[in-house]
Design an enzyme around this catalytic site. Structure first.
Site, PDB file in Angstrom:
ATOM      1  N   HIS A 117     -18.630   5.250   3.494  1.00  0.00           N
ATOM      2  CA  HIS A 117     -17.547   6.405   3.276  1.00  0.00           C
ATOM      3  C   HIS A 117     -16.333   5.713   3.914  1.00  0.00           C
ATOM      4  O   HIS A 117     -15.210   5.785   3.252  1.00  0.00           O
ATOM      5  CB  HIS A 117     -17.819   7.551   3.726  1.00  0.00           C
ATOM      6  CG  HIS A 117     -16.841   8.376   3.852  1.00  0.00           C
ATOM      7  ND1 HIS A 117     -16.415   8.861   2.743  1.00  0.00           N
ATOM      8  CD2 HIS A 117     -15.997   9.065   4.728  1.00  0.00           C
ATOM      9  CE1 HIS A 117     -15.439   9.939   3.019  1.00  0.00           C
ATOM     10  NE2 HIS A 117     -15.034   9.844   4.233  1.00  0.00           N
ATOM     11  N   ARG A 166     -20.561  12.688  12.061  1.00  0.00           N
ATOM     12  CA  ARG A 166     -21.261  12.148  10.856  1.00  0.00           C
ATOM     13  C   ARG A 166     -22.233  11.060  11.300  1.00  0.00           C
ATOM     14  O   ARG A 166     -23.266  11.017  10.551  1.00  0.00           O
ATOM     15  CB  ARG A 166     -20.000  11.385  10.203  1.00  0.00           C
ATOM     16  CG  ARG A 166     -19.085  12.261   9.476  1.00  0.00           C
ATOM     17  CD  ARG A 166     -18.069  11.636   8.865  1.00  0.00           C
ATOM     18  NE  ARG A 166     -17.046  12.765   8.456  1.00  0.00           N
ATOM     19  CZ  ARG A 166     -16.058  12.426   7.941  1.00  0.00           C
ATOM     20  NH1 ARG A 166     -15.605  11.098   7.539  1.00  0.00           N
ATOM     21  NH2 ARG A 166     -15.297  13.464   7.256  1.00  0.00           N
ATOM     22  N   GLY A 188       0.895  -1.250   0.110  1.00  0.00           N
ATOM     23  CA  GLY A 188      -0.087  -0.035   0.056  1.00  0.00           C
ATOM     24  C   GLY A 188       0.768   1.246  -0.077  1.00  0.00           C
ATOM     25  O   GLY A 188       1.781   1.294   0.687  1.00  0.00           O
TER      26      GLY A 188
HETATM   27  C1  LIG Z   1     -14.020  10.607  -1.142  1.00  0.00           C
HETATM   28  C2  LIG Z   1     -13.231  10.558   0.159  1.00  0.00           C
HETATM   29  C3  LIG Z   1     -12.909  11.746   0.881  1.00  0.00           C
HETATM   30  C4  LIG Z   1     -11.988  11.633   2.066  1.00  0.00           C
HETATM   31  N1  LIG Z   1     -11.602  12.932   2.667  1.00  0.00           N
HETATM   32  C5  LIG Z   1     -11.137  12.936   3.847  1.00  0.00           C
HETATM   33  C6  LIG Z   1     -10.561  13.878   4.509  1.00  0.00           C
HETATM   34  O1  LIG Z   1     -10.832  14.853   4.005  1.00  0.00           O
HETATM   35  N2  LIG Z   1      -9.934  13.883   5.445  1.00  0.00           N
HETATM   36  C7  LIG Z   1      -9.603  12.634   6.185  1.00  0.00           C
HETATM   37  O2  LIG Z   1      -9.004  12.554   7.306  1.00  0.00           O
HETATM   38  N3  LIG Z   1      -9.991  11.769   5.725  1.00  0.00           N
HETATM   39  C8  LIG Z   1     -10.825  11.438   4.631  1.00  0.00           C
HETATM   40  N4  LIG Z   1     -11.182  10.394   3.815  1.00  0.00           N
HETATM   41  C9  LIG Z   1     -10.506   9.068   4.262  1.00  0.00           C
HETATM   42  C10 LIG Z   1      -9.095   8.776   3.880  1.00  0.00           C
HETATM   43  O3  LIG Z   1      -9.130   9.287   2.712  1.00  0.00           O
HETATM   44  C11 LIG Z   1      -8.825   7.316   4.166  1.00  0.00           C
HETATM   45  O4  LIG Z   1      -9.080   6.774   5.235  1.00  0.00           O
HETATM   46  C12 LIG Z   1      -7.313   7.270   3.787  1.00  0.00           C
HETATM   47  O5  LIG Z   1      -6.721   8.204   2.875  1.00  0.00           O
HETATM   48  C13 LIG Z   1      -6.682   5.845   3.914  1.00  0.00           C
HETATM   49  O6  LIG Z   1      -5.438   5.888   3.684  1.00  0.00           O
HETATM   50  P1  LIG Z   1      -4.674   4.488   3.732  1.00  0.00           P
HETATM   51  O7  LIG Z   1      -3.150   4.937   3.413  1.00  0.00           O
HETATM   52  O8  LIG Z   1      -5.073   3.711   4.600  1.00  0.00           O
HETATM   53  O9  LIG Z   1      -5.153   3.875   2.422  1.00  0.00           O
HETATM   54  P2  LIG Z   1      -5.205   4.038   0.622  1.00  0.00           P
HETATM   55  O10 LIG Z   1      -5.136   5.407   0.453  1.00  0.00           O
HETATM   56  O11 LIG Z   1      -6.827   3.390   0.439  1.00  0.00           O
HETATM   57  O12 LIG Z   1      -4.339   3.143   0.095  1.00  0.00           O
HETATM   58  C14 LIG Z   1      -4.445   1.712  -0.075  1.00  0.00           C
HETATM   59  C15 LIG Z   1      -3.000   1.445  -0.691  1.00  0.00           C
HETATM   60  O13 LIG Z   1      -3.193  -0.152  -0.446  1.00  0.00           O
HETATM   61  C16 LIG Z   1      -2.934  -0.484  -1.619  1.00  0.00           C
HETATM   62  N5  LIG Z   1      -3.559  -2.017  -1.634  1.00  0.00           N
HETATM   63  C17 LIG Z   1      -4.706  -2.166  -1.430  1.00  0.00           C
HETATM   64  N6  LIG Z   1      -4.990  -3.656  -1.627  1.00  0.00           N
HETATM   65  C18 LIG Z   1      -3.831  -4.051  -2.125  1.00  0.00           C
HETATM   66  C19 LIG Z   1      -3.331  -5.308  -2.449  1.00  0.00           C
HETATM   67  N7  LIG Z   1      -4.278  -6.590  -2.324  1.00  0.00           N
HETATM   68  N8  LIG Z   1      -2.384  -5.631  -3.017  1.00  0.00           N
HETATM   69  C20 LIG Z   1      -1.394  -4.571  -3.261  1.00  0.00           C
HETATM   70  N9  LIG Z   1      -1.692  -3.182  -2.827  1.00  0.00           N
HETATM   71  C21 LIG Z   1      -3.017  -3.080  -2.430  1.00  0.00           C
HETATM   72  C22 LIG Z   1      -3.539   0.414  -2.883  1.00  0.00           C
HETATM   73  O14 LIG Z   1      -3.053   0.282  -4.066  1.00  0.00           O
HETATM   74  C23 LIG Z   1      -3.148   1.714  -2.445  1.00  0.00           C
HETATM   75  O15 LIG Z   1      -1.874   1.982  -2.412  1.00  0.00           O
HETATM   76  C24 LIG Z   1     -11.687  10.398   2.558  1.00  0.00           C
HETATM   77  C25 LIG Z   1     -12.404   9.187   1.956  1.00  0.00           C
HETATM   78  C26 LIG Z   1     -13.150   9.360   0.708  1.00  0.00           C
HETATM   79  C27 LIG Z   1     -13.415   8.081   0.147  1.00  0.00           C
END
Ligand SMILES: Cc1cc2nc3c(=O)[nH]c(=O)nc-3n(C[C@H](O)[C@H](O)[C@H](O)COP(=O)(O)OP(=O)(O)OC[C@H]3O[C@@H](n4cnc5c(N)ncnc54)[C@H](O)[C@@H]3O)c2cc1C
Length: 639
Positions: A401, A331, A41
């Site tokens: 969400h 929310r 990720g």
């Molecule tokens: C429309 C929207 C708006 C949002 N706005 C906000 C905001 O303003 N403020 C806030 O705090 N939060 C916000 N959120 C929530 C926030 O964006 C997410 O919770 C956060 O970005 C998740 O980050 P992460 O690094 O955990 O995962 P992600 O950014 O989802 O990254 C996941 C990574 O894992 C990889 N991956 C997944 N499965 C596999 C696999 N099996 N094999 C290889 N790679 C894999 C993907 O390729 C990606 O690189 C928002 C969410 C949405 C949907």
């Protein structure tokens, strides 16, 4: 004694993290290059962790399924990121951010983790500013703040409505610097399909190269899962289409416990569903509620256009019900209130929407000021609905969400499998039963920049991994690779009559109807039955076109939907077992006379963590009791 050891250090809340860091074992700078770390990720959590670990000297392999690490779903985040900097001088502090987060999560998160999150929040902003993230600024140059739900201070830093994108570009630049230095390698278009355990420790992963179909083995000294949330189990959500549960689910099946899967977040301000063939919903950021006022007509079935409904005929129901927080209630509260109004017949736009109105804000501040704050969101709304929100109120409705549940982790972010760390939305750690707006970006970056870099080193040192080198020839890789190949072959061989999407959509409708904004025991039992039937039919009747040795998006989707079909059942089981309402988990049987969530602290002030026992065998529910030593559990009130 519980099998779940949180490993929260002793000492006063405000000193725990510092003391813990002082006690963690270190790897000497020159020895770090002897270790290989796998980071799955490249969103904010993974990108931050990969860049930090490589900067420290470890060799990092970073995986993502997108074509570029900077396309992770984090890029979609709009509204902002919280931090207890107190720049507006409105009384914020680490304690207040901690308290708001614990209360916002309805007292279902670990105190020590949440305090640490609040504590490192200020460092995150400094780190990102140093990377050049263009946060909005006041006229005098100070970073600007706005308010998000569940807080009475302004602590949200933002870059218009593109905060996630700008933060991700920061993390990505830091990661690319390490790629250029040869310390990190990025494996894009690679999907992790399983975890390899050697001698009781996570030591590798099996991936599928999504372009060639090749199955690959990767070995390392620790595995970090930063794979995001599982909101797409509902099919329609604000998440990117590729978001999935596969990585965490396959680790669950290898022994990692899944915590609180029923804690899902329904966001109150999304563009309503418009048709049966829609595959994606669009968020209108919570930041809009800083200036937008939520209302419905006072009379049921009032079909007049909004411009013809005078003030005295409007019900600003959030301001009416929650005068202290008004439109900025959290929310879960705002979503349920919208559903309640619509169910009672006051909804607009075919009854399944409420208005979000900027008229007063535009009159008071001028269109230019509103455009400067939310221009890209207004533009997006207009493109999708063909209505101009500067002139007519937005129509919004709650949608899936975010997911607070995830793999269980201890204070070190280590799962029940040694050497498997879980960061960001993929873990369950900090948000309890309801996440406050702008806290996901904070948590992902806290985990990636400021927590895992310390705790992963400790794991390497304590377990003496320098002397336990393995490679991909280890027989453990043979067995897991065989499982992966067998599953792919099975999916391709069914050749049934239904598309993968049709199963996903059917699952999503079941999840939304029975495990959505409101749940009850009968519905949840029905959901468990239905999901198991859908799953049975899937394995008999799905049609996956193409072969395994090529780019095959149907195959990718099939693997993910197969996992959702197992995971959805666990989510429903968890919701059924939690006989209380808290945060986003609203059991209709447990509500106050005013339709607010009624918690049961005596019996449910715990984390539920599920242990896999085998396919078609009921999983075991373990409890991690939550001890609140610093806050008093009270009925959450935003009135
Ligand atoms: C429309 C929207 C708006 C949002 N706005 C906000 C905001 O303003 N403020 C806030 O705090 N939060 C916000 N959120 C929530 C926030 O964006 C997410 O919770 C956060 O970005 C998740 O980050 P992460 O690094 O955990 O995962 P992600 O950014 O989802 O990254 C996941 C990574 O894992 C990889 N991956 C997944 N499965 C596999 C696999 N099996 N094999 C290889 N790679 C894999 C993907 O390729 C990606 O690189 C928002 C969410 C949405 C949907």
């Amino acid at each position: 004694m519980s099998v779940l050891q949180s490993n929260v250090p002793d000492g006063p809340l405000s000193e725990k993290w510092t003391r813990h860091k002082n006690n963690l074992k270190l790897i000497a700078p020159n020895n770090k290059r002897k270790y290989n770390i796998i980071v799955v990720g490249t969103g904010l959590a993974g990108g931050a962790a990969a860049a930090s670990l490589a900067e420290m000297g470890y060799n990092v392999k970073a995986f993502c399924y997108q074509d570029s690490a900077r396309r992770a779903h984090s890029i979609a985040a709009q509204g902002g990121i919280n931090a207890a900097k107190n720049y507006p001088n409105d009384g914020d502090s680490v304690w207040r951010l901690f308290y708001d987060t614990i209360k916002g999560g309805d007292y279902r998160a670990r105190e020590a983790n949440v305090y640490r999150l609040a504590e490192v929040s200020a460092n995150i902003i400094d780190q990102c500013v140093a990377q050049g993230v263009p946060f909005a600024r006041e006229y005098g140059g100070l970073l600007a703040n706005r308010t998000f739900g569940g807080a009475q201070v302004s602590r949200t830093f933002y870059a218009r409505g593109q905060t996630g994108q700008q933060l991700l570009l920061g993390a990505y630049s830091a990661l690319m610097r390490q790629v250029a230095k040869g310390k990190a390698q990025i494996y894009s278009r690679q999907e992790m399909l399983d975890l390899v355990m050697v001698d009781g420790m996570a030591r590798g992963i099996i991936t599928r190269n999504m372009v060639t179909g090749e199955i690959e083995r990767h070995a390392g000294d620790a595995v970090l899962l930063c794979t995001g949330g599982y909101g797409n189990v509902y099919y329609l959500s604000t998440n990117a289409m590729g978001c999935n549960v596969t990585a965490t689910w396959r680790c669950y099946k290898r022994g990692a416990y899944y915590a609180n899967p029923c804690f899902t977040q329904i966001h109150p301000t999304c563009i309503p569903v418009s048709g049966d063939y829609q595959s994606k919903l669009t968020l209108m950021s919570e930041s809009l509620r800083n200036d937008g006022r939520v209302w419905v007509p006072k009379k049921a079935d009032d079909n007049r256009p909004p411009s013809q409904i005078p003030e005295e005929d409007r019900d600003y129901y959030l301001e009416r019900r929650y005068p202290a927080f008004g439109n900025m209630v959290p929310r879960d509260v705002a979503s349920r209130a919208a559903k309640e109004r619509c169910d009672a017949g006051y909804g607009v736009g075919e009854g399944k929407a409420v208005y979000l109105d900027f008229k007063r804000a535009i009159e008071e501040q001028g269109e230019k000021a509103i455009e400067a704050k939310y221009g890209n969101l207004f533009h997006m709304y207009k493109k999708i609905t063909n209505e101009n929100p500067y002139e007519t109120p937005m129509k919004i409705y709650p949608a899936v969400h975010y997911t607070m549940g995830g793999l269980w982790v201890d204070y070190n972010l280590e799962s029940t499998l040694k050497g498997l760390f879980v960061l960001g939305e993929a873990n369950f750690s900090d948000h309890g039963a309801n996440r406050l707006g702008a806290s996901a970006l904070m948590q992902g970056l806290a985990d990636g920049y400021f927590v895992a870099p310390y705790t992963v080193g400790n794991h390497l040192a304590v377990n003496d991994l320098e002397r336990k080198k393995i490679d991909t020839k280890n027989p453990a890789f043979d067995a897991v690779e065989q499982d992966v190949r067998g599953r792919i072959d099975k999916l391709l061989s069914i050749k049934g009559r239904r598309s993968v999407d049709s199963f996903h959509r059917e699952l999503g409708v079941t999840m939304w109807d029975y495990c959505g904004m409101a749940r009850n025991a009968d519905g949840l039992r029905q959901a468990i039955d239905r999901i198991s039937n859908i799953r049975r039919e899937f394995w008999e009747n799905v049609h996956v076109t193409g072969t395994g040795q090529e780019l095959n998006q149907e195959l990718e989707k099939a693997g993910r939907v197969a996992d959702f079909l197992e995971f959805g059942e666990l989510l429903a089981r968890d919701a059924l077992a939690r006989e209380e309402s808290c945060g986003g988990h609203f059991r209709e049987e447990h509500q106050t006379a005013e339709n607010e969530a009624r918690r049961d602290d005596e019996n449910f002030a715990h984390v539920a963590a599920w242990e896999y026992q085998g396919d078609d065998v009921e999983p075991v529910r373990h409890k991690e009791e939550l001890n609140f030593e610093n806050v008093q559990l009270t009925q959450r009130s935003y009135k």
